[in-house]
Scaffold this motif. Structure first.
Motif, short mmCIF file in Angstrom:
data_model
loop_
_atom_site.label_atom_id
_atom_site.label_comp_id
_atom_site.label_asym_id
_atom_site.label_seq_id
_atom_site.Cartn_x
_atom_site.Cartn_y
_atom_site.Cartn_z
N VAL A 382 0.83 -1.21 0.00
CA VAL A 382 0.00 0.00 0.00
C VAL A 382 0.86 1.25 0.00
N GLY A 383 0.30 2.32 -0.54
CA GLY A 383 0.91 3.64 -0.38
C GLY A 383 1.35 4.28 -1.68
N GLU A 384 1.68 3.47 -2.67
CA GLU A 384 2.14 4.00 -3.95
C GLU A 384 2.12 2.83 -4.94
N PRO A 385 2.25 3.15 -6.22
CA PRO A 385 2.29 2.05 -7.18
C PRO A 385 3.48 1.14 -6.88
N ILE A 386 3.29 -0.16 -6.94
CA ILE A 386 4.41 -1.07 -6.74
C ILE A 386 4.90 -1.50 -8.13
N VAL A 406 -1.65 -8.79 -2.19
CA VAL A 406 -2.73 -7.85 -2.45
C VAL A 406 -2.15 -6.44 -2.54
N ASP A 407 -2.20 -5.88 -3.74
CA ASP A 407 -1.75 -4.50 -3.97
C ASP A 407 -2.99 -3.65 -3.78
N THR A 408 -3.05 -2.93 -2.66
CA THR A 408 -4.28 -2.26 -2.26
C THR A 408 -4.21 -0.77 -2.55
N TRP A 409 -5.07 -0.29 -3.40
CA TRP A 409 -5.13 1.15 -3.68
C TRP A 409 -6.23 1.80 -2.86
N TRP A 410 -5.89 2.86 -2.18
CA TRP A 410 -6.89 3.67 -1.48
C TRP A 410 -6.21 4.92 -0.95
N GLN A 411 -6.99 5.79 -0.31
CA GLN A 411 -6.51 7.10 0.14
C GLN A 411 -7.07 7.45 1.52
N THR A 412 -6.41 8.40 2.17
CA THR A 412 -6.90 8.90 3.46
C THR A 412 -8.40 9.21 3.37
N GLU A 413 -8.78 9.84 2.27
CA GLU A 413 -10.16 10.27 2.09
C GLU A 413 -11.13 9.10 2.01
N GLY A 495 -7.59 12.39 -7.71
CA GLY A 495 -6.28 13.01 -7.90
C GLY A 495 -5.28 12.07 -8.54
N ASP A 496 -5.69 10.81 -8.76
CA ASP A 496 -4.81 9.82 -9.39
C ASP A 496 -5.21 9.59 -10.84
N GLY A 497 -4.22 9.21 -11.64
CA GLY A 497 -4.48 8.73 -12.98
C GLY A 497 -4.43 7.20 -12.96
N GLY A 510 -0.32 7.04 -10.76
CA GLY A 510 0.21 8.05 -9.85
C GLY A 510 -0.62 9.32 -9.90
N ARG A 511 -0.21 10.30 -9.11
CA ARG A 511 -0.98 11.53 -8.97
C ARG A 511 -0.95 12.34 -10.26
N VAL A 512 -2.07 12.93 -10.57
CA VAL A 512 -2.11 13.83 -11.71
C VAL A 512 -2.22 15.29 -11.23
N ILE A 516 3.09 15.02 -4.36
CA ILE A 516 4.19 14.09 -4.58
C ILE A 516 4.03 12.95 -3.58
N ASN A 517 4.33 11.74 -4.03
CA ASN A 517 4.24 10.59 -3.14
C ASN A 517 5.66 10.14 -2.79
N VAL A 518 6.13 10.57 -1.63
CA VAL A 518 7.50 10.29 -1.21
C VAL A 518 7.48 9.12 -0.24
N HIS A 521 4.33 8.58 1.36
CA HIS A 521 3.76 9.69 2.12
C HIS A 521 3.42 10.83 1.19
N ARG A 522 2.22 11.35 1.38
CA ARG A 522 1.76 12.42 0.51
C ARG A 522 2.33 13.75 0.94
N MET A 523 2.82 14.50 -0.04
CA MET A 523 3.38 15.82 0.24
C MET A 523 2.88 16.75 -0.84
C1 6R9 Z 1 -3.57 4.56 1.96
C2 6R9 Z 1 -2.74 5.72 1.53
C3 6R9 Z 1 -3.04 8.12 -1.14
C4 6R9 Z 1 -2.31 8.13 -2.46
C5 6R9 Z 1 -3.19 7.74 -3.61
C6 6R9 Z 1 -2.18 7.14 -4.59
C7 6R9 Z 1 -1.18 6.46 -3.68
C8 6R9 Z 1 -1.86 4.43 -2.35
C9 6R9 Z 1 -1.58 2.84 -3.81
C10 6R9 Z 1 -1.28 4.07 -4.42
C11 6R9 Z 1 -0.83 2.99 -6.41
C12 6R9 Z 1 -1.45 1.64 -4.60
N1 6R9 Z 1 -1.45 5.03 -3.48
N2 6R9 Z 1 -1.93 3.10 -2.53
N3 6R9 Z 1 -0.91 4.14 -5.72
N4 6R9 Z 1 -1.08 1.78 -5.89
N5 6R9 Z 1 -1.68 0.42 -4.09
O1 6R9 Z 1 -1.65 5.56 1.06
O2 6R9 Z 1 -3.33 6.95 1.70
O3 6R9 Z 1 -1.50 8.60 2.32
O4 6R9 Z 1 -3.80 9.35 1.56
O5 6R9 Z 1 -2.15 8.35 -0.06
O6 6R9 Z 1 -1.26 7.15 -2.44
O7 6R9 Z 1 -1.56 8.16 -5.30
O8 6R9 Z 1 -3.86 8.86 -4.13
P1 6R9 Z 1 -2.68 8.37 1.44
#
Ligand code: 6R9
Length: 643
Positions: A382-386, A406-413, A495-497, A510-512, A516-518, A521-523
């Motif tokens: 989780v957290g960014e594209p793997i 499991v590559d899980t995509w989701w966001q704080t929101e 906010g993602d493409g 990734g983000r459009v 930035i995803n460092v 961590h979102r910045m």
């Molecule tokens: C849970 C979390 C959200 C942003 C999101 C996206 C990126 C998170 C990802 C992923 C590709 C995944 N992101 N998981 N991109 N594949 N499996 O990370 O929340 O800190 O709010 O970040 O992280 O860009 O929009 P948050």
């Protein structure tokens, strides 16, 4: 992109919570009859008064979405009270210290008692239903206790990651109207100490409304305590009663506020409510991790991020799991640490971030292979594209081809996982988050907001409400509507493409936006820019992301100095340290280039597209620069490219 397919293994499909046929059926049911589907699924958490009104509101107008709005509950009851009869003596939290020789276990009954005591202690300090309480703690059990104690009283917690600076902490405390802060003497990470109390003291100089500070002794370091304001955690709890009835909350009452970076200005307080969030946390934790009673589950995130909220605390505890909390870092004392912890505690399910996998990959296979890892059954990311290389390494070396990923995509929101494989139902493709969970309706839209069909790349939006979604930006509902629902009318814009392939799988690109995803961590670039221009010698700054081997993206800053200031190495270091101090270490630029001027359009807009290309060293394909006010600026930046 990777075309490799890992089909569902029949033995996994046979025992998993959801197989392919069931996935199809429940996906269709949740999409066509959300109220009916969630009326059943919401029974997975404990209600005081079960809801009869399931869903109201949509993504139009002022977006007032409500789930389970006539139900009442207390989140801590789902996580604690209801487990006492059946699994009171089961371990709820395994805590593994930064020091590999130290760990502790705490049962559901013990956790329940600690939460009740601390809730009573907070009550004595004046915390009431509807308040906000700030938690600025390292990864210790008390962090989970504090969150649940707030929930028990009906006070919303706002957890601030221990890596944030005093200024960032103060900003969040002020925005949320916090009056009670829970912190520690010091944190411990990778053998180093984090001065949390000192940071808190510095922050509170700007926050006169904070009347009480609770200090957890973690290292025992000598920290000054301000009489009347500061209290020792253990002393408060010892004096408090272990009996604390849960406050009855409406499903739509706030559970927590968590700040997250966006593309403009200040971080936003994402507000999550009680009923929908808890249902989503429990549902997604059970389905995605295919969680079964008795298993040991480990999410390596920090509780300061949403992943820690949903997948260390609320999801696993709602499901009666044994959840592991790790205080340390993947490479301390050495690169074998994760796998040693897996063996030591016989972890079955392991959930981490691509950046951690990439940093361990660099150390080779030996540190992994000297451990057993036989207990592992399922791996998560989780957290960014793997990237497929990291995925394949994780699968082959860590999981020995046995464990699905499991590559899980989701966001704080979002509150919880949105797009992810279900191991009994969906074949895996390395690098793809695969398919939406039941209840999630993702669409790809073009720049005009038209839905795109079939195999295509576009802007990722969600079409309909799901229970775990944030309800508002704390204190600023207009900003909520503006940020998420105005770009494409009627849709939640992530906010993602993303790209959808011929099999209907989603590949997040990734983000459009200007985020930035460092290292997961979102910045917000705007946040780093405003920190830079706050320095007396800086006239202007533009910040972009660039590809980084370990962190996924790094931070690249272009800085224009005020007239008369000389660029030199000492100043470069000073500016990087300045950002670190202003926001926190995660915001420190990796590269800083002096820019005599920035590429701007005639209307004065910085052309970030060009700055991104230069930072990525892709200067051959700069595209159209004809709209620039002064195209020669670009040539100069390319010639003096840093790094
Ligand atoms: C849970 C979390 C959200 C942003 C999101 C996206 C990126 C998170 C990802 C992923 C590709 C995944 N992101 N998981 N991109 N594949 N499996 O990370 O929340 O800190 O709010 O970040 O992280 O860009 O929009 P948050």
């Amino acid at each position: 992109m990777s075309d490799i397919l890992f089909p569902v293994k029949p033995e996994i499909a046979a025992t998993a919570h959801v197989n392919a046929e069931q996935y199809k059926a429940i996906y269709a049911r949740a999409a066509t009859d959300p109220a009916g589907y969630w009326a059943e699924e919401c029974k997975r958490i404990a209600w005081m008064k079960p809801p009869t009104r399931i869903l109201s509101g949509d993504f139009h107008g002022d977006v007032r979405v409500k789930w389970f709005e006539d139900g009442t509950l207390n989140a801590s009851v789902s996580c604690l009270d209801r487990h006492l009869a059946t699994r009171g003596d089961q371990v709820a939290i395994i805590w593994e210290s930064d020091d590999p020789n130290v760990s502790t276990k705490i049962t559901y009954r013990q956790l329940y008692e600690q939460v009740c005591r601390f809730a009573n202690a907070l009550k004595v300090l004046g915390v009431r239903k509807g308040d906000r309480v700030c938690i600025y703690l390292p990864m210790v059990v008390e962090a989970a206790v504090a969150m649940l104690a707030c929930a028990r009283l009906g006070a919303a917690h706002t957890v601030v990651f221990g890596g944030f600076s005093p200024d960032s902490l103060a900003q969040r405390i002020k925005d949320a109207g916090v009056r009670v802060l829970i912190t520690a003497d010091e944190g411990r990470r990778g053998g180093r100490k984090v001065p949390l109390k000192a940071n808190s003291d510095a922050a509170l100089r700007q926050c006169p409304d904070v009347h009480s500070v609770v200090v957890v002794k973690v290292t025992g370091g000598d920290v000054p305590m301000q009489t009347g304001r500061d209290h020792d955690y253990a002393t408060l709890c010892a004096a408090a009663s272990p009996d604390c009835p849960p406050t009855e909350m409406n499903a739509e009452d706030p559970l927590f506020v968590l700040y997250t970076s966006g593309s403009t200005g200040q971080p936003k307080g994402a507000l999550h409510t009680t009923g929908g969030y808890m249902v989503w946390a429990s549902y997604t934790h059970e389905l995605v991790f295919d969680y079964r009673p008795g298993e040991v589950y480990w999410c390596t995130a920090d509780v300061g991020w949403v992943t820690g909220h949903t997948y260390i605390v609320y999801g696993p505890l709602a499901n009666g799991a044994t959840t592991l909390m790790f205080e340390g870092v993947p490479t301390y004392p050495d690169a074998s640490r994760f796998w040693q912890v897996v063996d030591k505690h016989q972890v079955n399910i392991f959930y981490t971030a691509p950046t951690a996998i990439r940093s361990l990959m660099r150390e080779g296979e030996a540190p992994v292979e000297k451990t057993s890892r036989k207990s592992l059954r399922l791996l998560g990311s989780v957290g960014e594209p793997i990237n497929p290389e990291a995925w394949l390494w994780y699968h082959r070396v860590v999981g020995e081809h046995r464990c699905p990923i499991v590559d899980t995509w989701w966001q704080t929101e979002n509150g919880g996982i949105m797009i992810s494989p279900l191991i009994g139902a969906i074949a895996l493709k390395p690098g793809s988050a695969t398919r939406p969970l039941p209840g999630v309706l993702p669409v790809l839209v073009d720049a005009e907001g038209r839905e795109l069909e079939g195999e295509v790349e576009g802007n990722l939006c969600i079409k309909a409400p799901w229970p775990g979604m944030m309800r508002t930006v704390y204190g600023d509902h207009d900003r909520f509507v503006q940020t998420y629902f105005s770009t494409y009318k009627g849709y939640y814009f992530t906010g993602d493409g993303a790209r959808r392939d011929a099999d209907g799988y989603f590949w997040i690109t990734g983000r459009v936006d200007d985020v930035i995803n460092v290292a997961g961590h979102r910045m917000g670039t705007a946040e780093v820019e405003s920190a830079l221009v706050a320095h007396p010698k800086v006239a202007e700054a533009a910040v972009v992301g660039f590809p980084h081997d370990i962190k996924g993206q790094g931070i690249y800053a272009y800085v224009t100095l005020k007239v008369g200031e000389e660029p030199n190495d000492a100043l470069r270091k000073e500016l990087i340290a300045w950002v670190r101090k202003e926001i926190g270490p995660i915001a420190a630029p990796d590269t800083l280039q002096w820019a005599p001027s920035l590429p701007k359009t005639r209307s004065g807009k910085i052309m970030r597209r060009i700055l991104r290309k230069i930072a990525a060293n892709e200067t051959d394909g700069l595209g159209d620069t004809s709209t620039l006010a002064d195209p020669s600026v670009v040539k100069d930046l390319i010639e003096h490219r840093a790094g």
